[in-house]
Design an enzyme around this catalytic site. Structure first.
Site, short mmCIF file in Angstrom:
data_model
loop_
_atom_site.label_atom_id
_atom_site.label_comp_id
_atom_site.label_asym_id
_atom_site.label_seq_id
_atom_site.Cartn_x
_atom_site.Cartn_y
_atom_site.Cartn_z
N HIS A 42 0.85 -1.19 0.00
CA HIS A 42 0.00 0.00 0.00
C HIS A 42 0.89 1.25 0.00
CE1 HIS A 42 -2.41 -3.28 1.62
NE2 HIS A 42 -3.49 -2.60 1.28
N ILE A 215 -10.55 8.08 0.89
CA ILE A 215 -10.44 6.99 -0.08
C ILE A 215 -10.30 5.67 0.67
CG2 ILE A 215 -8.98 5.94 -1.86
CD1 ILE A 215 -10.56 8.31 -2.90
N HIS A 288 -4.48 3.45 -3.41
CA HIS A 288 -4.59 2.88 -2.06
C HIS A 288 -3.69 1.67 -1.89
CE1 HIS A 288 -6.31 0.42 1.20
NE2 HIS A 288 -6.68 1.57 1.72
N GLU A 438 -16.35 -4.74 25.14
CA GLU A 438 -15.45 -5.89 25.18
C GLU A 438 -14.31 -5.77 24.16
OE1 GLU A 438 -19.44 -7.23 26.70
OE2 GLU A 438 -18.76 -6.17 24.89
N HIS A 499 -26.12 -17.04 26.05
CA HIS A 499 -25.07 -16.79 27.02
C HIS A 499 -24.31 -18.06 27.41
CE1 HIS A 499 -26.86 -12.88 27.15
NE2 HIS A 499 -26.09 -12.48 28.15
#
Length: 692
Positions: A42, A215, A288, A438, A499
């Protein structure tokens, strides 16, 4: 290149040929050439952000290239990790010395040859920056937003260490933390969780630099993202500064000076840039990622006034100029810090001894003296409760073992009793409150652990899914973060399948370098914490029950110290015919089945296997002593996925496990429904014996 981009750039291409300009363009061209040779990478962001990196490192970053592990150095985190060539170029030109295992090797951290081998096997310049792999890289980044969260943890660590150790005329910690983020980082939820927490905590030692180039890979950010980022961060309680042109080094310097002068909140510097600056594809998604191609690179170098026929070219004087700019500030600061520390050891010997132990990763003598021994008890104690008691016995002796919960401390039992909370105006507190965040908690704990603390974070086990990236990265970095997961199985009961974790144990065990410990009773839990604190070279997931577990009579069964080997013989009949292997809450079930088989004249062996990770590090001889190949009748018992248990029971063994999600009901009903009963274990044992 668009007309707008051309106009914006034409006013920024300086003609003075100064070393500053040469250094900036060296960063740009090294990045282009490295990506082109690798044929992947990149280049666009390094080309745009080169002036930002140059200005920050040469004028503000307090860093000694000759001593890159100096504890009070400023931290620079490249959260936009795919722009790694920006960081590698900075490290190379700064002349940072390589450090391995705490010692200098005599080599450069990143040589020009390393840059030429960008993204190649065994190079020090992988596609995304990796902690430990490359000196000068403060954390492993790649998944966007993680570096942002890490930087918050680093800033928290500095504030806590300063509050604990700094004394008048003896300032030991006062460093700043900088993170460079892109549009993708700012979009990610983890960065928003971390930013919200940082604003609440008023971390004025934290500066994020937002490369706003509009971008992404798919095109313009307006496809999905048109919010006012500055306004959002002001809402978080941040100071927001705008720099309209990434090439305006004077404006950048003013922005960094504003950050340094801000004492009551973190700072976001929004830098407006043109991705792929100077190239014919500037300002487009083509800039990019991926190699730009020889023709585009040649035209870009012409725009820079750069020799078109030279690749990986560093003009004379550039590296010396950049190194000197950094070292002339960083070296005196580091030397002054060392003098302060020497005086500190004389003036505050007890705190200095604690500080030295922390910085050298050694444990104070008698650190485990107050860990409780739990008496046999048929009613027992939930392993989360036992873990809380043990943690409260250790933290006063190892005060850098520090952390908290994502709003669940009363349930995860991770509060340190009688201790203060870490909060604005109270950075000496040791109870951390991460909020219902979290993912952010995980990234922050990693940052704390990268800054000399031993961080821990806790939540319900099923919410591992909300924080999987930082847990994985802690293993990739080989850092001693501790992940405390309670409510570990269908034993959660009435809360139901949303859960009740099923697949999470398999996920953690499949993670390289992750020690996953699921203790079977209170004394195994104490042994687990001992093992965790002694062995900080990798992360640990401590998986704990909500429900009470019988505390086994260790005069009748083997000592819980066997946990250090990961798996051990807990109970053994004479010439056993079948082996029962269990973890966590199912260990007591295995013992009950063992006793039932014994009453029927069947000799069995019970193996407690709290940590596959530790067991697999034992010798073949030890493994044979625990699981003899001659005993092929084997049953595993665990209220989770059966994946992986064939390793220990063989293809003909029986796994009593979960193959579906759980259900909402009292635990006794769930155990009966899913086969976690004495009768079912005995039945399975007899069944596998018959087939052998």
């Amino acid at each position: 290149m668009s007309d707008t981009a051309t106009a914006a750039q034409s006013g920024s291409l300086h003609e003075d040929g100064s070393l500053s300009r040469l250094t900036i363009d060296t960063i740009r061209t090294l990045s282009m050439d490295a990506v082109q040779k690798a044929n992947s990478g990149h280049p666009g962001t390094p080309m745009a952000m080169a002036p930002v990196g140059y200005t920050l490192w040469s004028q503000f970053l307090r860093y000694d290239p000759a001593t890159p592990s100096w504890p009070n150095r400023d931290r620079f985190v490249l959260s936009v990790g795919h722009a790694s060539m920006l960081l590698y170029s900075l490290i190379h030109l700064a002349g940072i010395a390589e450090v391995r295992d705490g010692k200098k090797t005599g080599d450069e951290a990143v040589s020009l040859n390393d840059i030429e081998n960008f993204r190649q096997f065994d190079s020090k310049t992988p596609g995304h920056p990796e902690y430990r792999h490359t000196t000068g890289v403060e954390t492993t980044t790649g998944p966007l937003g993680q570096g942002c969260g890490n930087s918050v943890g680093m800033a928290i660590a500095e504030r806590h260490l300063a509050a604990r150790y700094n004394k008048p005329d003896h300032i030991v910690f006062d460093h700043d933390v900088y993170a460079l983020a892109g549009d993708g980082d700012i979009m990610e939820g983890v960065s928003q969780e971390a930013a919200s927490l940082a604003g609440h905590l008023r971390l004025s030692n934290l500066c994020w630099i937002y490369d706003s180039n509009h971008i992404t890979i798919e095109g313009k950010t307006s496809l999905t993202f048109d919010e006012d980022v500055g306004q959002r961060f002001q809402g978080y309680g941040w100071n927001v500064v705008h720099v309209d042109d990434a090439n305006d080094c004077a404006a950048l310097a003013e922005a960094f000076a504003t950050f340094r002068a801000t004492e009551d909140k973190p700072t976001l510097i929004i830098v407006h840039s043109i991705i792929g600056y100077g190239s014919p594809i500037a300002g487009t998604s083509k800039a990019h990622s991926d190699a730009m191609g020889d023709a585009v690179i040649a035209e870009t170098k012409r725009a820079y006034g750069w020799p078109e026929d030279k690749s990986f070219y560093v003009p004379d004087g550039v590296a010396e100029h950049f190194n000197r700019a950094i070292a002339d500030r960083g070296r005196p600061a580091r030397e002054a810090w060392e003098a302060t520390l020497a005086s500190y050891r004389t003036t505050f010997p007890e705190l200095a001894a604690e500080l030295d132990a922390m910085l050298s990763d050694t444990l104070p003598e008698g650190w485990d003296a107050d860990i409780p021994v739990f008496e046999p008890d048929a009613k027992g104690l939930a392993s989360r409760d036992a873990a809380g008691k043990v943690l409260n016995a250790i933290v006063p002796k190892v005060p850098w073992l520090i952390g908290g919960s994502a709003d669940l401390a009363p349930s995860t039992k991770t509060d340190i009793k009688g201790a203060k909370s870490f909060e604005p105006g109270g950075y000496d507190g040791v109870n951390f409150h991460f909020g219902v965040r979290e993912h952010g908690m995980g990234a922050v704990v990693n940052g704390m652990t990268l800054s000399h603390l031993r961080g821990y974070g806790s939540t319900f086990f099923v919410f591992l899914d909300y924080m999987r990236p930082p847990v994985r990265l802690s293993a990739l970095m080989e850092i001693g973060a501790v992940w405390i997961f309670t409510h570990d199985s269908i034993g959660v009961g009435e809360d139901g399948p949303t859960h009740q974790p099923i697949e999470q144990l398999a996920i953690l065990r499949a993670t390289p370098g992750m020690d996953t410990i699921r203790p079977g009773d209170a004394n195994e839990t104490a042994a687990a914490w001992k093992a965790i604190v002694k062995d900080g070279g990798h992360p640990t997931a401590l998986v704990l029950s909500r429900q009470a577990l019988p505390t086994l009579d260790r005069t009748k069964y083997a000592s819980a110290d066997g946990l250090e080997q990961g798996g051990y013989v807990l109970a053994d009949g004479e010439n056993p015919q079948v082996i029962l292997i269990a973890t966590g809450s199912e260990v007591s079930l295995a013992i009950a089945a063992y006793e039932q088989l014994k009453s029927e004249g069947i000799a069995a062996r019970v193996v407690s296997m709290p940590s596959w990770f530790r067991y697999e590090r034992q010798s073949d001889a030890y493994k044979e002593s625990v699981l003899p190949r001659a005993i092929k009748a084997r049953v595993s018992i665990e209220m989770g996925s059966e994946i992986g248990w064939d390793r220990y029971i063989g293809l003909d063994g029986k796994a009593i496990s979960m193959t579906t999600f759980g259900a909402s009901a009292p635990i006794a009903k769930l155990q009966e429904k899913f086969g976690f009963t004495i009768a079912k274990v005995v039945e399975a044992a007899k069944s596998v014996m018959e087939t052998k």
